[in-house]
Design an enzyme around this catalytic site. Structure first.
Site, PDB file in Angstrom:
ATOM      1  N   GLY A   1       2.065  -8.843 -10.337  1.00 57.32           N
ATOM      2  CA  GLY A   1       2.632  -7.683 -11.027  1.00 57.32           C
ATOM      3  C   GLY A   1       1.458  -6.831 -11.469  1.00 57.32           C
ATOM      4  O   GLY A   1       0.465  -7.358 -11.976  1.00 57.32           O
TER       5      GLY A   1
ATOM      6  N   ALA B   1       0.447  -7.165 -15.160  1.00 58.07           N
ATOM      7  CA  ALA B   1      -0.084  -8.502 -15.430  1.00 58.07           C
ATOM      8  C   ALA B   1      -1.492  -8.649 -14.838  1.00 58.07           C
ATOM      9  O   ALA B   1      -2.401  -9.180 -15.488  1.00 58.07           O
ATOM     10  CB  ALA B   1       0.852  -9.548 -14.842  1.00 58.07           C
TER      11      ALA B   1
ATOM     12  N   GLU C   1       5.548   0.364 -12.490  1.00 52.46           N
ATOM     13  CA  GLU C   1       6.491  -0.666 -12.051  1.00 52.46           C
ATOM     14  C   GLU C   1       7.549  -0.937 -13.113  1.00 52.46           C
ATOM     15  O   GLU C   1       8.308  -1.882 -13.008  1.00 52.46           O
ATOM     16  CB  GLU C   1       5.760  -1.961 -11.698  1.00 52.46           C
ATOM     17  CG  GLU C   1       5.095  -1.897 -10.326  1.00 52.46           C
ATOM     18  CD  GLU C   1       4.455  -3.196  -9.918  1.00 52.46           C
ATOM     19  OE1 GLU C   1       4.338  -3.408  -8.705  1.00 52.46           O
ATOM     20  OE2 GLU C   1       4.041  -3.995 -10.787  1.00 52.46           O
TER      21      GLU C   1
ATOM     22  N   THR D   1      -9.431   5.993  -6.449  1.00 51.06           N
ATOM     23  CA  THR D   1     -10.122   4.850  -5.842  1.00 51.06           C
ATOM     24  C   THR D   1     -10.089   4.992  -4.316  1.00 51.06           C
ATOM     25  O   THR D   1      -9.061   5.311  -3.731  1.00 51.06           O
ATOM     26  CB  THR D   1      -9.481   3.520  -6.284  1.00 51.06           C
ATOM     27  OG1 THR D   1      -8.069   3.569  -6.020  1.00 51.06           O
ATOM     28  CG2 THR D   1      -9.680   3.285  -7.775  1.00 51.06           C
TER      29      THR D   1
ATOM     30  N   LYS E   1     -15.518   2.777  -0.241  1.00 51.38           N
ATOM     31  CA  LYS E   1     -16.290   4.020  -0.428  1.00 51.38           C
ATOM     32  C   LYS E   1     -16.506   4.334  -1.916  1.00 51.38           C
ATOM     33  O   LYS E   1     -17.185   5.276  -2.266  1.00 51.38           O
ATOM     34  CB  LYS E   1     -15.601   5.190   0.278  1.00 51.38           C
ATOM     35  CG  LYS E   1     -15.546   5.011   1.806  1.00 51.38           C
ATOM     36  CD  LYS E   1     -15.015   6.216   2.540  1.00 51.38           C
ATOM     37  CE  LYS E   1     -13.548   6.534   2.342  1.00 51.38           C
ATOM     38  NZ  LYS E   1     -12.564   5.526   2.752  1.00 51.38           N
TER      39      LYS E   1
ATOM     40  N   ASP F   1      -8.036  -9.854   1.521  1.00 51.16           N
ATOM     41  CA  ASP F   1      -6.736  -9.622   0.880  1.00 51.16           C
ATOM     42  C   ASP F   1      -6.954  -8.544  -0.199  1.00 51.16           C
ATOM     43  O   ASP F   1      -7.625  -8.790  -1.192  1.00 51.16           O
ATOM     44  CB  ASP F   1      -6.277 -10.960   0.251  1.00 51.16           C
ATOM     45  CG  ASP F   1      -4.956 -10.848  -0.502  1.00 51.16           C
ATOM     46  OD1 ASP F   1      -4.503  -9.718  -0.755  1.00 51.16           O
ATOM     47  OD2 ASP F   1      -4.389 -11.903  -0.850  1.00 51.16           O
TER      48      ASP F   1
ATOM     49  N   ALA G   1      -4.146  -6.456  -5.521  1.00 56.12           N
ATOM     50  CA  ALA G   1      -4.685  -6.478  -6.898  1.00 56.12           C
ATOM     51  C   ALA G   1      -6.086  -5.863  -7.027  1.00 56.12           C
ATOM     52  O   ALA G   1      -6.663  -5.898  -8.116  1.00 56.12           O
ATOM     53  CB  ALA G   1      -4.673  -7.878  -7.503  1.00 56.12           C
ATOM     54  N   ALA G   2      -6.617  -5.298  -5.934  1.00 53.17           N
ATOM     55  CA  ALA G   2      -7.943  -4.660  -6.047  1.00 53.17           C
ATOM     56  C   ALA G   2      -7.869  -3.476  -7.019  1.00 53.17           C
ATOM     57  O   ALA G   2      -8.714  -3.323  -7.908  1.00 53.17           O
ATOM     58  CB  ALA G   2      -8.426  -4.196  -4.684  1.00 53.17           C
ATOM     59  N   GLY G   3      -6.834  -2.656  -6.846  1.00 52.92           N
ATOM     60  CA  GLY G   3      -6.659  -1.516  -7.750  1.00 52.92           C
ATOM     61  C   GLY G   3      -6.409  -1.988  -9.177  1.00 52.92           C
ATOM     62  O   GLY G   3      -6.875  -1.376 -10.142  1.00 52.92           O
ATOM     63  N   ASP G   4      -5.686  -3.078  -9.304  1.00 50.49           N
ATOM     64  CA  ASP G   4      -5.371  -3.591 -10.645  1.00 50.49           C
ATOM     65  C   ASP G   4      -6.634  -4.074 -11.351  1.00 50.49           C
ATOM     66  O   ASP G   4      -6.842  -3.804 -12.541  1.00 50.49           O
ATOM     67  CB  ASP G   4      -4.376  -4.753 -10.551  1.00 50.49           C
ATOM     68  CG  ASP G   4      -3.076  -4.318  -9.896  1.00 50.49           C
ATOM     69  OD1 ASP G   4      -2.747  -3.124  -9.998  1.00 50.49           O
ATOM     70  OD2 ASP G   4      -2.409  -5.164  -9.286  1.00 50.49           O
TER      71      ASP G   4
ATOM     72  N   GLY H   1      -4.565 -13.700  -3.017  1.00 53.02           N
ATOM     73  CA  GLY H   1      -3.657 -13.701  -4.164  1.00 53.02           C
ATOM     74  C   GLY H   1      -3.947 -12.566  -5.124  1.00 53.02           C
ATOM     75  O   GLY H   1      -4.943 -11.845  -4.980  1.00 53.02           O
TER      76      GLY H   1
HETATM   77  O1  RIB Z   1      -0.977  -4.493  -7.126  1.00 54.96           O
HETATM   78  C1  RIB Z   1      -0.604  -5.754  -6.650  1.00 54.96           C
HETATM   79  C2  RIB Z   1       0.695  -6.182  -7.229  1.00 54.96           C
HETATM   80  O2  RIB Z   1       1.687  -5.292  -6.791  1.00 54.96           O
HETATM   81  C3  RIB Z   1       1.162  -7.547  -6.797  1.00 54.96           C
HETATM   82  O3  RIB Z   1       0.696  -8.560  -7.642  1.00 54.96           O
HETATM   83  C4  RIB Z   1       2.663  -7.409  -6.762  1.00 54.96           C
HETATM   84  O4  RIB Z   1       3.283  -8.081  -7.810  1.00 54.96           O
HETATM   85  C5  RIB Z   1       2.935  -5.914  -6.839  1.00 54.96           C
HETATM   86  O5  RIB Z   1       3.480  -5.582  -8.024  1.00 54.96           O
END
Ligand code: RIB
Length: 305
Positions: free
Chosen positions: A39, A42, A140, A220, A224, A246, A249-252, A287
């Site tokens: 998420g 999260a 979200e 982002t 680059k 993978d 979650a890179a942006g997160d 993940g």
């Molecule tokens: O940004 C990645 C997230 O997007 C994943 O963890 C998934 O839950 C989606 O919300």
């Protein structure tokens, strides 16, 4: 009260890896199946906590096993969960994620508990927002909740990072209340309706967002780096070249790191440099939550890159 408050989404991510994405109507044999907490909200919160951030999570879980697994994890990670709510109206949100051999992903999120969080719930935590130094949010949850949050942040004079993901067109009213807007290239295009095939086009799109009232646009750009646009001009802050397996979650992790660095008093450019490193490390692992690096891992990465 915590220095950073993430208002946002939880999810249990069901991830399948495969060589190539199936075509419409096609069945394929995948490689691996993973089930991990995720998420966007999260992930941003735990990214921040793993870097040593003093962070609180605000959001809604279902009254079910996934919800309990996620809450336990947050407690273990040292996140303040005293205002995380639980509902029996909907289950904890699930995200279905496909990842191909080139590390690209396709994600579908079922709103569920995240969309039960209401404006009233948000108004009940006004004190939390009033006493924090930085708010981090994404899209979200219900858009009206995010609009109310932006209004609250402006009124209380608390800076807000909005990661506009998943992207939807946003009103000028909302954009003008955002301190730091962090779209990726696709989101930049959705927000502005402008093509983003070249750096010049990205700069034009970023300018459109500044003209609509955003204080700082930080777009982002993957390996680059990131384009920073604000009243002082536009600049690309270099990224790191890594072997991506993978990109989930890179942006997160970028957003979590940005919040932590800004609250620590780093300049915006320094904060983006750190966030670029955190994002780069994240794509080298599988993940969402499992891929988020710790402070010492990031320090070692910066030393060696
Ligand atoms: O940004 C990645 C997230 O997007 C994943 O963890 C998934 O839950 C989606 O919300």
């Amino acid at each position: 009260m915590s220095k950073i408050t993430v208002v946002g989404s939880f999810s249990m991510d069901l991830t399948v890896t495969m060589d190539t994405f199936p075509k419409e109507g096609q069945t394929i044999i995948g490689k691996k199946m993973l089930k991990n907490p995720g998420g966007k909200g999260a992930n941003q919160c735990i990214a921040c906590a793993r870097l040593g951030g003093d962070v609180e999570m605000i959001g809604m879980l279902g009254d079910d096993e996934n919800g309990r697994i996620i809450k336990d994890l947050f407690i273990k990670e040292g996140v303040n969960v005293s205002h995380v709510l639980t509902t029996d109206l909907e289950p904890t949100t699930i995200a279905l994620i496909e990842i191909d051999a080139s590390a690209q992903n396709k994600i579908v999120v079922v709103p569920a508990a995240n969309f039960v969080y209401s404006i009233e719930d948000l108004q009940n935590i006004k004190e939390v927002i009033a006493n924090t130094e930085m708010v981090v949010a994404q899209l979200e949850m219900r858009l009206d909740v995010m609009e109310e949050l932006a209004k609250m942040c402006q009124k209380l004079n608390v800076p807000m990072i909005l990661n506009p993901a998943p992207a939807v067109p946003l009103s000028d009213e909302l954009l003008s209340r955002v301190t730091y807007l962090t779209p990726n290239e696709t989101e930049l295009s959705v927000l502005t309706g402008h093509p983003v095939d070249t750096l010049d086009q990205m700069k034009e799109a970023a300018q459109m967002l500044l003209d609509r009232g955003v204080k700082h646009v930080i777009a982002t750009l993957g390996d680059k780096g990131a384009l920073l646009a604000d009243v002082s001009g536009m600049k690309v802050i270099a990224g790191y070249k890594v072997h991506a397996i993978d990109t989930v979650a890179a942006g997160d992790s970028f957003n979590g790191a940005l919040a932590k660095a800004l609250v620590d008093g780093k300049s915006l450019e320094e904060a983006i440099l750190l966030a670029n490193a955190v994002g780069a490390l994240t794509v080298t692992r599988h993940g969402a939550v499992p891929s988020l690096p710790t402070k010492s891992e990031v320090e070692e990465f910066i030393k060696t890159h």
